[in-house]
Design an enzyme around this catalytic site. Structure first.
Site, mmCIF file in Angstrom:
data_model
loop_
_atom_site.group_PDB
_atom_site.id
_atom_site.type_symbol
_atom_site.label_atom_id
_atom_site.label_comp_id
_atom_site.label_asym_id
_atom_site.label_seq_id
_atom_site.Cartn_x
_atom_site.Cartn_y
_atom_site.Cartn_z
ATOM 1 N N MET A 161 48.646 45.511 19.921
ATOM 2 C CA MET A 161 48.539 46.170 21.450
ATOM 3 C C MET A 161 49.444 45.296 22.219
ATOM 4 O O MET A 161 48.792 44.948 22.530
ATOM 5 C CB MET A 161 47.230 46.247 21.277
ATOM 6 N N ARG A 297 37.189 46.381 19.964
ATOM 7 C CA ARG A 297 36.272 46.294 20.762
ATOM 8 C C ARG A 297 34.798 45.596 19.684
ATOM 9 O O ARG A 297 34.361 44.616 19.936
ATOM 10 C CB ARG A 297 35.408 47.083 21.691
ATOM 11 N N TYR A 433 38.913 39.912 27.563
ATOM 12 C CA TYR A 433 39.516 41.462 27.052
ATOM 13 C C TYR A 433 39.281 42.070 26.128
ATOM 14 O O TYR A 433 38.189 42.534 25.920
ATOM 15 C CB TYR A 433 41.063 40.461 26.292
ATOM 16 N N GLU A 434 39.777 42.958 25.938
ATOM 17 C CA GLU A 434 39.216 44.805 25.214
ATOM 18 C C GLU A 434 38.706 44.954 26.097
ATOM 19 O O GLU A 434 37.419 45.916 25.673
ATOM 20 C CB GLU A 434 39.093 44.455 23.752
ATOM 21 N N GLY A 435 38.966 44.816 27.230
ATOM 22 C CA GLY A 435 37.508 45.521 28.551
ATOM 23 C C GLY A 435 36.863 44.486 28.898
ATOM 24 O O GLY A 435 36.256 43.979 27.682
#
Length: 571
Positions: A161, A297, A433-435
């Site tokens: 991604m 997530r 990471y991932e928000g």
């Protein structure tokens, strides 16, 4: 440090929290029979313990290495990855139409937990591939699906991604990577992406990059973003990897942890020869990418579980073996195992309880994925609400448990040879990471509380309220309800100022609800059931009341945060 797959715990949570037997009663998941589930969990455990766990130390100490020809993984990793592919472990939850087994996402979650518990950095590779499959399954064209999904479903090819850029960080709308139409249905891709996990490696013949980019004259911000499929090697007429696609790994990051996972800086189109295909409609990239990100997530939350489980196993083994000091107050002055000292007991029980709570929360969310796939609209809303909880709270707990694990080891925990420090180093990235977890909290109060005019949040509160028996849990769910209703109408600054303590409160309330359910189901007198009830009791008596201490913060305004000018922070 040996790893043992927590098969009994996984099976219990799948049955009691996910409700796997209910899923198996449907036509879609009929293959998830009791004997199949047992075989998958036990087989994954044996594979992970034998093939992946022994590589964790070399992955941490040697790590992935950058060369001018690309990233080289540590010795043993390519062979272990091929064993993963040949064993069919990547196919568990992949669609049957593309060579997968089509089993529930929750069961795939358990398999990924086992792999990551054995070797967290290594497991990032298949974790990202799962997200790529999800994005292509929902947004790819039939031709893209036919060419790529059979290879991704088995893990033969891996997926990535590509969102982040040096100047953009978490602001995806500021990305600059460009996609220019060539007139033949393909696009020329040019730009740089950073923090790309497993963006390059030598374990698979092709890597399928999903890349966010702008097209000419695209509107500004996130509205102008499109998603592109950009393989490392373009496919030839037979659908096999052929010509190099001008995707170069410029460097890999020197990180605090997860050394077995190469975090790459990728450059697309240095020689103007990088070709990509549009996935979904032009300017529809963020919607398509969020399909992958929401999956990711949950799997990052699962990393919190993986790390907590490994750290707990290591701490328990050390505490059972280490002999030091006499028991306080005992007439016998002979030294005893540290597991028998009260404070060490407290730490170990906290580690067990928090690990089980994190697992229950993430598995519960995974079960909502399966129910949503079956068409359950309420499950879809519940999944949206609990995803930020699963990602943020489980990763917070992974960090907490890993830190306690070092403490149990005492001074030896600070020494690398014991392996306790690796869990802490690996855990620290997961809230980022991932928000970031702050972004998860902002999403919770900014979007998720308002789903269906607040009905989704109200339904969760009602479910917990209906079942809660422990006095602290009853008090906590009422506090969550009151704070949530206040935040739903608060202004933006006040919402965000209170978002993180509120997320923690709601997460603990949800975990407490699930832990109480587990304790009620653990009716036997065997060691597993006895330990399960003890962990749940500790959680409800000691951890739930801690969350009540956040009520003031969850109801505070932002005024105190802005009582001084920004420059005064440097005073």
């Amino acid at each position: 440090m040996a790893f043992a797959a927590p098969v009994a715990e996984q099976r219990f949570v799948l049955d009691q929290v996910v409700g796997l037997p209910e899923l198996a009663a449907t036509e879609m998941f009929a293959a998830a029979s009791e004997d199949v589930v047992d075989a998958v969990l036990e087989g994954a455990g044996q594979f992970a313990e034998g093939e992946w766990a022994p590589l964790a130390k070399v992955g941490d100490t040697i790590g992935a290495q950058w060369t001018v020809d690309g990233v080289v993984m540590p010795a043993g990793y390519p062979e272990a990855y091929r064993a993963y592919v040949e064993g069919g472990w990547g196919t568990i939850g992949a669609p049957e139409a593309w060579g997968g087994q089509g089993l529930p996402f929750a069961l795939q979650t358990a398999v990924l937990e086992t792999l990551g518990g054995a070797n967290t950095g290594f497991a990032l590779c298949p974790t990202l591939t799962v997200g790529a499959i999800e994005a292509l399954q929902h947004h790819g064209s039939p031709e893209q699906q036919a060419l790529y999904l059979p290879h991704l479903a088995t893990g033969e090819w891996t997926g990535t991604m590509n969102l982040t850029e040096p100047q953009a960080g978490s602001d995806v709308g500021a990305l600059r990577t460009m996609a220019t139409p060539r007139g033949d249905g393909r696009w020329s891709i040019k730009g740089t992406k950073i923090y790309i996990s497993f963006g390059d490696h030598d374990m698979a013949p092709n890597i399928v990059h999903l890349v966010l980019a702008r097209t000419p004259d695209a509107p500004p911000g996130t509205r102008g973003i499109s998603l592109f499929l950009v393989p490392k090697y373009r496919l030839d007429a037979d659908g096999k990897p052929g010509t190099f696609n001008d995707v170069r790994v410029v460097s890999i990051e020197h990180k605090m942890g997860l050394h077995a996972s190469p975090t790459c800086v990728l450059s697309f189109g240095d020689h103007d020869d990088c070709l990509g295909e549009l996935i979904g409609p032009e300017h529809g990239g963020l919607r398509a990418m969020f399909t992958m990100m929401n999956n990711a997530r949950l799997n990052v939350g699962l990393q919190g579980v993986q790390i907590a489980e490994g750290a707990t196993q290591g701490a328990v083994a050390y505490a059972l073996d280490r002999v030091q000091s006499a028991r306080a107050g005992s007439p016998d002055k002979a030294p005893i195992r540290i597991v028998d000292h009260p404070d060490v007991r407290r730490m170990l029980l906290r580690m067990k309880a928090q690990t089980q709570a994190a697992r229950a929360l993430v598995y519960y969310a995974a079960g909502q994925v399966d129910r949503a796939t079956l068409g359950d609209a309420a499950a879809k809303g519940r999944l949206e609400l609990v995803t930020p909880l699963a990602k943020a709270h489980a990763t917070d707990l992974g960090n907490e448990v890993a830190s306690i694990g070092i403490q149990v080891h005492g001074g030896m925990g600070y020494i690398e040879e014991t392996g306790a420090a690796r869990f802490f180093r690996d855990a620290r990235i997961t809230p980022i990471y991932e928000g970031t977890n702050g972004i998860q909290a902002a999403d919770l109060v900014g979007r998720k509380l308002g789903l269906e005019n607040g009905a989704v949040f109200a339904a969760l509160i009602a479910d917990i309220r209906a079942d809660a028996k422990a006095a602290g849990l009853v008090e906590l769910v009422e506090a969550c309800d009151a704070a949530g209703r206040r935040l739903a109408t608060a202004d933006a600054d006040d919402k965000l100022a209170a978002s993180y303590p509120f997320l923690t409160m709601l997460s603990v309330a949800t975990c407490g609800w699930l832990m109480e359910r587990e304790a009620a189901a653990a009716t036997g007198d065997d060691d597993f059931a006895t330990m399960k009830r003890a962990s749940a009791r500790f959680y409800l008596e000691q951890i739930v009341p801690e969350a009540l201490g956040l009520v003031a913060a969850a109801n505070a305004s932002a005024e105190a945060l802005y009582a001084v000018p920004a420059e005064m922070f440097a005073a």
